[in-house]
Enzyme design. Sequence first.
Site, PDB file in Angstrom:
ATOM      1  CE  LYS A   1     -11.828   2.921   0.901  1.00 50.52           C
ATOM      2  NZ  LYS A   1     -11.322   4.012   1.760  1.00 50.52           N
TER       3      LYS A   1
ATOM      4  CG  HIS B   1       6.247 -29.454   4.789  1.00 47.12           C
ATOM      5  ND1 HIS B   1       6.691 -30.738   4.515  1.00 47.12           N
ATOM      6  CD2 HIS B   1       6.958 -29.042   5.873  1.00 47.12           C
ATOM      7  CE1 HIS B   1       7.609 -31.082   5.403  1.00 47.12           C
ATOM      8  NE2 HIS B   1       7.789 -30.073   6.236  1.00 47.12           N
TER       9      HIS B   1
ATOM     10  CD  GLU C   1      -3.183   0.771   2.122  1.00 48.32           C
ATOM     11  OE1 GLU C   1      -4.212   0.135   1.821  1.00 48.32           O
ATOM     12  OE2 GLU C   1      -2.986   1.252   3.257  1.00 48.32           O
TER      13      GLU C   1
END
Length: 549
Positions: free
Chosen positions: A514, A386, A355
Amino acid sequence: MKNINPTQTSAWQALQKHYDEMKDVTIAELFANDSDRFAKFSATFDDLMLVDFSKNRITEETLAKLQDLAKETDLAGAIKSMFSGEKINRTEDRAVLHVALRNRSNTPIIVDGKDVMPEVNAVLEKMKTFSQAIISGQWKGYTGKAITDVVNIGIGGSDLGPFMVTEALRPYKNHLNMHFVSNVDGTHIAEVLKKVNPETTLFLVASKTFTTQETMTNAHSARDWFLKTAGDEKHVAKHFAALSTNAKAVGEFGIDTANMFEFWDWVGGRYSLWSAIGLSIILSVGFDNFVELLSGAHAMDKHFSTTPAEKNLPILLALIGIWYNNFFGAETEAILPYDQYMHRFAAYFQQGNMESNGKYVDRNGNAVDYQTGPIIWGEPGTNGQHAFYQLIHQGTKMVPCDFIAPAITHNPLSDHHQKLLSNFFAQTEALAFGKSREVVEQEYRDQGKDPAQLEHVVPFKVFEGNRPTNSILLREITPFSLGALIALYEHKIFTQGAILNIFTFDQWGVELGKQLANRILPELGDDKAISSHDSSTNGLINRYKAWRA
């Protein structure tokens, strides 16, 4: 803070030539040619943290040229600008002063002609008084019972930082049960509310503006749930507090503004755990441990602002990152903590880095023609071994890695920690030096097998090595050392943004989604077919409406 295109500097041109000389040099060769390599390419911080950057594809000449880049882009000036309260977040006309929140030396820090430290200290003192009342049981809920559970409702910086720290410092936690709700998906708040009792739960609503969609949606759902049992709205004040600056909206919600904890516009969300947003941390581990967290960060702030660049840990790590991202074409960095309590550390700095430096426009307003922020990801060891280490060891992508581990564990159970650390040490060695075909064949001979008969398998067991890593070994994960570690990464991010000529402390990239969501939301209120978007978005919305009916 100057606006200098790094690619136009002589240092960048020198680094391009140097890369041509270095691109085929292996880490194994670098170690073979210098028996003192570890000593030259490692450093300690306060005898609490060892940073080993020797397993990188760098020489002293590499670092010297990278330091020249820092000089030519005036990194020193940028650091001074931030610490002095200059408004370096120019797109929002704001200073950037998370360092003031942990300024334990209490030296004046001036913004707009005013020392911010008295206000910082006043909010800290207010949090201390409030938290002590909650933790001690002096504070009672509406039925006279003490608080047992705390639910932090926030998103982004109002969630990721406090959640990461409370998990990392779980060995220091008190009797209060901590819960974090962020996602606007109702499942998140619903599952938390199943675990808590309205009579003994305190909700912290963390939103500077008290308008954040996700946070306020969850806060109102929590309030509705609470009032189903409590009934009278006056009881909200006993069970809700606000981390906000919007006193009017906080009061209208039913929260006593005496229990509203403020912070300032010079505190960015992803750097806000040091502020009132850290109240959940205080409630989890106590005020004294929070002060230790601040003190550790302050110690790293002093290191960053006063240590010569050649020995400055955030600067060194930042420069090495730029080297890989811009010259080797590495697109990602992995953060790999070998400590289960640190399981949210990579996610926290995924936000912190991506960000901050995920920008394609430079400080002059022009599109860049070089790489800025890398993709950040990671999981705790040994789980990652793994899962995705296969690609790091034998894939076609270069993935520089940061390995982090404590020498002392909080849970000395049998030989668990020795086994964990043996993997920590082994992985960086394996990534650096690999395993040659000759070694694979010799291993077969040692097992009494004929390599010639296993020729079809041998290539798959060869490890090229030459995969770069940093190792960060902490004495122990304490509030102080964690504070220092977080600040180390914060200043690394700032350094890269300063050199790469981007604005690290805004985040306009979160806004468009948004805006469009706010436009689409009313369209979801009925069953009418939608045709106002592109065919893909129309098709998705219309199928959603058909299936929900």
